[in-house]
Design a protein around this motif. Sequence first.
Motif, mmCIF file in Angstrom:
data_model
loop_
_atom_site.group_PDB
_atom_site.id
_atom_site.type_symbol
_atom_site.label_atom_id
_atom_site.label_comp_id
_atom_site.label_asym_id
_atom_site.label_seq_id
_atom_site.Cartn_x
_atom_site.Cartn_y
_atom_site.Cartn_z
ATOM 1 N N UNK A 1 -1.529 0.309 -7.219
ATOM 2 C CA UNK A 1 -0.227 0.837 -7.645
ATOM 3 C C UNK A 1 0.248 2.013 -6.798
ATOM 4 N N UNK A 2 -0.680 2.899 -6.406
ATOM 5 C CA UNK A 2 -0.258 4.051 -5.606
ATOM 6 C C UNK A 2 0.341 3.598 -4.276
ATOM 7 N N UNK A 3 -0.256 2.584 -3.671
ATOM 8 C CA UNK A 3 0.278 2.076 -2.404
ATOM 9 C C UNK A 3 1.673 1.478 -2.605
ATOM 10 N N UNK A 4 1.874 0.780 -3.730
ATOM 11 C CA UNK A 4 3.189 0.207 -4.021
ATOM 12 C C UNK A 4 4.218 1.304 -4.283
ATOM 13 N N UNK A 5 3.784 2.389 -4.950
ATOM 14 C CA UNK A 5 4.696 3.511 -5.182
ATOM 15 C C UNK A 5 5.104 4.132 -3.858
ATOM 16 N N UNK A 6 4.153 4.294 -2.961
ATOM 17 C CA UNK A 6 4.464 4.852 -1.636
ATOM 18 C C UNK A 6 5.424 3.926 -0.886
ATOM 19 N N UNK B 1 9.659 9.385 -6.932
ATOM 20 C CA UNK B 1 8.516 8.533 -6.595
ATOM 21 C C UNK B 1 7.435 9.310 -5.851
ATOM 22 N N UNK B 2 7.839 10.306 -5.072
ATOM 23 C CA UNK B 2 6.856 11.149 -4.386
ATOM 24 C C UNK B 2 6.000 11.900 -5.403
ATOM 25 N N UNK B 3 6.662 12.450 -6.411
ATOM 26 C CA UNK B 3 5.896 13.130 -7.456
ATOM 27 C C UNK B 3 4.957 12.179 -8.168
ATOM 28 N N UNK B 4 5.411 10.948 -8.415
ATOM 29 C CA UNK B 4 4.584 9.952 -9.088
ATOM 30 C C UNK B 4 3.397 9.548 -8.218
ATOM 31 N N UNK B 5 3.606 9.456 -6.914
ATOM 32 C CA UNK B 5 2.533 9.063 -5.995
ATOM 33 C C UNK B 5 1.449 10.134 -5.894
ATOM 34 N N UNK B 6 1.809 11.378 -6.197
ATOM 35 C CA UNK B 6 0.857 12.484 -6.117
ATOM 36 C C UNK B 6 0.118 12.709 -7.430
#
Length: 387
Positions: free
Chosen positions: A5-10, A50-55
């Motif tokens: 999921x993190x890769x998809x968010x990025x 999305x940046x905040x979510x990825x972190x």
Amino acid sequence: MDLDPRSLIVASLLSAALLGSVSLVFATMQGSSRVIGAWGKAMLLLATGLLGLALRGLIPDWISIAAANTVIVAALVLALRSLRRFLGGPPRDLAGWSLTAALFVYLVLFSAVWPSNVARTVAISAAVGFVSVRAALLLRRRAPPACRLSSRFAEAVFYATAVMSVARGVSILALPSDNVMAPDPLNAATFLFYAAFIIVATLGVMWMEIESQQGDIVRSARYDSLTGLYNRGTFLAEFEREVSRSARGGPAFSLAIFDLDQFKQINDRYGHPVGDRVLKAFADALPASIRKHDVVGRYGGEEFALLMPQTGKETAVRVAERVRRELEARGVAVDGKRIEVTVSGGIASYGIDGQDWDALLTAADNALYEAKHAGRNRICAAKPPAV
């Protein structure tokens, strides 16, 4: 193998940032863009969320959970606002921004006070679905004819997003999970869909913009920009079409040429803005005076032409008289005072006064000159040629 999921968010973050930047550049190139620039700003705000979510896990939870998801929903509200501006809806969106503020408070409570991924996911899914349905309904109700196909496409994208959001909320209730970053099919499918949404929705909005610009080009080629009537080229094309019908044995038609009385004096005394209002007043007087099948255009300056299919000279004079009386009754208000506006007209009929544009225009112009010479504010018909 499950997608991370993190890769998809990025990937979604990069897509939003790239398409947002492209949208802003596109808006600058278009100059008069009405939607794509505001949409680009919304996509850049979405990329920030999305940046905040990825972190997640690397920064405080109130930022990566409460703030990041609130910014994402705020970006969707801003995207909806761009569509409202484009489609002529009210610019303010109290419901959207109230939802965003309430969501932030809710996420803070269910992150710091009563931690619950299920409660947060349901609330976020509901908020995204609510904004998406509002966007879809707006596109359904206000889609302009010039970009109806692209609007239907964008509408379908937003409805699909709403359905996905509902499915996400229902599935988290059925299969509770405490980790949104867990590499399971549900999380992967959600973020994969949102990545697709960013790309497809942006393409849909660009399509709307392009169709709208194309419609503007077509309108400017066919219509007078001030009055909204046919321009000279379009009117002449309609005239030739009517000549062709009559030449093949169809009924005759009549032509009226109108000229606003003392228009130059109105411009000199009150200024060109008032002169423009006088021209618009004439255009506004037409719907109540002419028939549905009549064709009218701005011939040039303060001159207008009216084509009346299947109409003899006597009937044409009556129609033109209605136009004259309607304009005279309306007038134009200037600084709280009403100024009188009148028009004179000349009538010519196909077959009697000529069989082509030049002949009919000459006959109608001569009748118009007679009306002016007789005192203005009247309609005169062309005299039959001497035998």
